[in-house]
Design an enzyme around this catalytic site. Structure first.
Site, PDB file in Angstrom:
ATOM      1  N   CYS B  89      -2.869 -15.076  33.596  1.00 45.76           N
ATOM      2  CA  CYS B  89      -3.933 -14.105  33.175  1.00 45.76           C
ATOM      3  C   CYS B  89      -2.867 -12.893  32.611  1.00 45.76           C
ATOM      4  CB  CYS B  89      -4.488 -13.181  34.337  1.00 45.76           C
ATOM      5  SG  CYS B  89      -4.991 -14.574  35.608  1.00 45.76           S
ATOM      6  N   CYS B  92      -2.172 -12.139  28.462  1.00 49.45           N
ATOM      7  CA  CYS B  92      -3.253 -11.797  27.780  1.00 49.45           C
ATOM      8  C   CYS B  92      -3.525 -10.378  28.217  1.00 49.45           C
ATOM      9  CB  CYS B  92      -4.458 -12.535  27.511  1.00 49.45           C
ATOM     10  SG  CYS B  92      -4.485 -14.222  26.957  1.00 49.45           S
ATOM     11  N   HIS B  93      -3.558 -10.005  29.487  1.00 57.24           N
ATOM     12  CA  HIS B  93      -4.054  -8.737  29.886  1.00 57.24           C
ATOM     13  C   HIS B  93      -2.990  -7.735  30.691  1.00 57.24           C
ATOM     14  CE1 HIS B  93      -8.211 -10.394  29.675  1.00 57.24           C
ATOM     15  NE2 HIS B  93      -7.954 -11.331  30.203  1.00 57.24           N
ATOM     16  N   CYS B 127     -11.870 -17.891  31.405  1.00 61.84           N
ATOM     17  CA  CYS B 127     -10.727 -17.475  31.140  1.00 61.84           C
ATOM     18  C   CYS B 127      -9.751 -18.829  31.377  1.00 61.84           C
ATOM     19  CB  CYS B 127      -9.861 -16.118  31.627  1.00 61.84           C
ATOM     20  SG  CYS B 127     -10.411 -14.745  30.576  1.00 61.84           S
ATOM     21  N   CYS B 190     -36.403  -8.460  48.538  1.00 59.57           N
ATOM     22  CA  CYS B 190     -35.217  -7.602  48.879  1.00 59.57           C
ATOM     23  C   CYS B 190     -35.600  -6.197  49.247  1.00 59.57           C
ATOM     24  CB  CYS B 190     -34.126  -7.767  47.658  1.00 59.57           C
ATOM     25  SG  CYS B 190     -33.939  -9.301  46.909  1.00 59.57           S
ATOM     26  N   HIS B 194     -33.865  -3.674  52.173  1.00 52.07           N
ATOM     27  CA  HIS B 194     -33.064  -2.679  51.656  1.00 52.07           C
ATOM     28  C   HIS B 194     -33.444  -1.412  50.989  1.00 52.07           C
ATOM     29  CE1 HIS B 194     -30.160  -5.789  52.962  1.00 52.07           C
ATOM     30  NE2 HIS B 194     -30.641  -6.776  52.171  1.00 52.07           N
ATOM     31  N   CYS B 235     -29.043 -13.855  52.295  1.00 52.28           N
ATOM     32  CA  CYS B 235     -30.432 -13.125  52.517  1.00 52.28           C
ATOM     33  C   CYS B 235     -31.540 -14.116  52.386  1.00 52.28           C
ATOM     34  CB  CYS B 235     -30.305 -12.105  51.412  1.00 52.28           C
ATOM     35  SG  CYS B 235     -29.467 -10.682  51.919  1.00 52.28           S
TER      36      CYS B 235
END
Lengths: 178, 274
Positions: B89, B92-93, B127, B190, B194, B235
């Site tokens: 990783c 590139c980053h 990636c 949901c 919530h 859930c």
């Protein structure tokens, strides 16, 4: 098919009063699917107006409810699980002695204390069977219904949360809450 | 004159510092993010607020947080070469501490080649498969959880920042529809738990607003970290609904919508929850 269409029309015109609902009945095109799932036929019942909300005045089974069995179903997490949302003060002493079985009582819904003073037996039966008929926006599941649901998990498909006799048993307990 | 300027400057600095201290930014833990206008939540709270004090303490303790093992694994993977391209990783980053800052707060994003959204885990795997020519990690693997935590952690303290724009709007709408749709044998949406009843007791559990500013979260019940996608499945199962697959369009759209609901909440990965 025809009958369900008529029932639908009837429902939209007349409202729920006096409507005969047969939840076990499926439309013709669903017959094949229903056969595959082989759900137990649901008891049909008649909805009428109660003093406060809609009601199912006749027993679903014709058999008297057993209130001790009802209490067990009410605290069973996989069955009624009523205390997930409702407090029942009467059971608090038992809950203190047996916290595992009774766990903590939830506070989402109104306490069930005095439920039988607020509603008739028939109204309470309606609330157990399908509270949404009386309160369309409620979080409360319909405990004796299997129709018009979305993406029900395989093992629960076509099944009700509790049986018709469970409804009557819970009711036998509820009517003691005056 | 010079002395006067110095004194004035000192006074200015002091007053700025003091006003900063007096108006501690709402963190969703002790003070809510307040929404005005058209938002479903007038006050936004992190799930942290509804956790027990010892669970909060476990999250807050830099050394005790049980997700540390995964965070460290993620950090190691960041610079580990893999795949037939023998790339890491990092190549590139560069330093994740700089390049990954803020990334988690705006994911999932619209990804043009897919013509749909991509979430952080999917981006990491993309990636890997596309540039590193390495195998995609499995959803519940320690590697994917570790890397996602490590990446998301770089946004800690930064507010959730989903901007609804022309590209992601249709997916945001689908996520919203999902959020308000009743499902399963228990026939709940949901929103029932919530939005309507957060902060209240469902048996012994306190319902939260279902925010994902701390994901991947270390869930005590799981005994390991898990993604918001895994939580969605849980859930759905609880309301006896057939869950979707992790990374399904339905859940990634929902992830976008849920993160939008938490806009303003500081990131707190890896959070610890019951």
């Amino acid at each position: 098919m025809r009958l369900s269409r008529i029932a639908f029309l009837f429902c939209s015109i007349v409202g729920l009063t006096g409507l005969l609902i047969q939840p076990g009945m499926a439309a013709g095109h669903k017959k094949k699917m229903m056969k595959k799932m082989a759900p137990a036929a649901l008891v049909s019942y008649k909805i009428s107006d109660g003093p406060a909300i809609t009601a199912i005045n006749k027993s679903l089974t014709g058999k008297a409810g057993d209130k001790a069995a009802g209490e067990k179903t009410m605290v069973n997490k996989k069955k009624g699980n009523c205390i997930a949302c409702h407090v029942i003060t009467k059971l608090k002493a038992k809950a203190a002695k047996n916290p595992k079985k009774y766990s903590q009582m939830g506070l989402i819904a109104p306490p069930l204390d005095g439920a039988a003073s607020r509603y008739t037996e028939g109204e309470l039966r309606m609330l157990l069977v399908n509270a949404k008929v009386a309160f369309p926006d409620t979080i409360m599941p319909g405990f004796y219904r299997a129709d018009n649901l979305t993406r029900v998990m395989g093992k629960f498909k076509g099944k009700t949360v509790i049986s018709a006799q469970d409804v009557e048993n819970i009711l036998a307990f509820l009517v003691t809450l005056k | 004159m010079g002395r006067f300027i110095k004194m004035a400057l000192a006074g200015l600095v002091a007053s700025v510092l003091m006003s900063g201290a007096a108006m501690a930014a709402p963190d969703g833990k002790s003070a809510p993010i307040v929404n005005k206008g058209d938002h479903p939540l007038p006050e936004v709270w992190s799930g942290y607020k509804y956790s027990k004090v010892d669970t909060q303490a476990t999250q807050d303790d830099e050394f005790e947080n049980p997700a540390n093992l995964w965070t460290e694994q993620g950090e190691a993977l960041w610079s580990k070469k893999d795949g037939s391209e023998k790339k890491a990783c990092q190549e590139c980053h560069n330093d994740a501490k700089a390049s990954m800052k803020g990334v988690a707060t705006r994911y999932p994003v619209y990804y043009k080649p897919w013509k749909k959204l991509i979430n952080l885990e999917q981006r990491i795997n993309l990636c890997r498969t596309k540039f590193m020519k390495a195998k995609a990690y499995k959803w519940k693997s320690n590697e994917l959880l570790g890397l996602t935590i490590y990446v998301a952690k770089q946004s800690n303290g930064m507010p959730q920042a989903i901007e609804v724009n022309a590209q992601n709007k249709p997916f945001w709408e689908k996520g919203k529809e999902h959020y308000y749709k009743r499902r399963g044998q228990l026939d709940m949406a949901c929103a029932h738990c919530h939005e309507k009843y957060f902060g209240q007791k469902l048996r012994a559990n306190t319902l939260t607003q279902g925010q994902n500013n701390g994901f991947p979260t270390y869930r005590l019940k799981w005994g390991k970290p898990g993604s918001i996608q895994r939580r969605f499945k849980g859930c759905n199962k609880q309301v006896r609904a057939k869950p979707y697959k992790m990374g399904s369009d339905e859940y990634v759209n929902l992830e976008l919508y849920v993160r939008w609901r938490g806009n303003g909440l500081p990131n707190e990965t890896p959070s610890v929850r019951p």
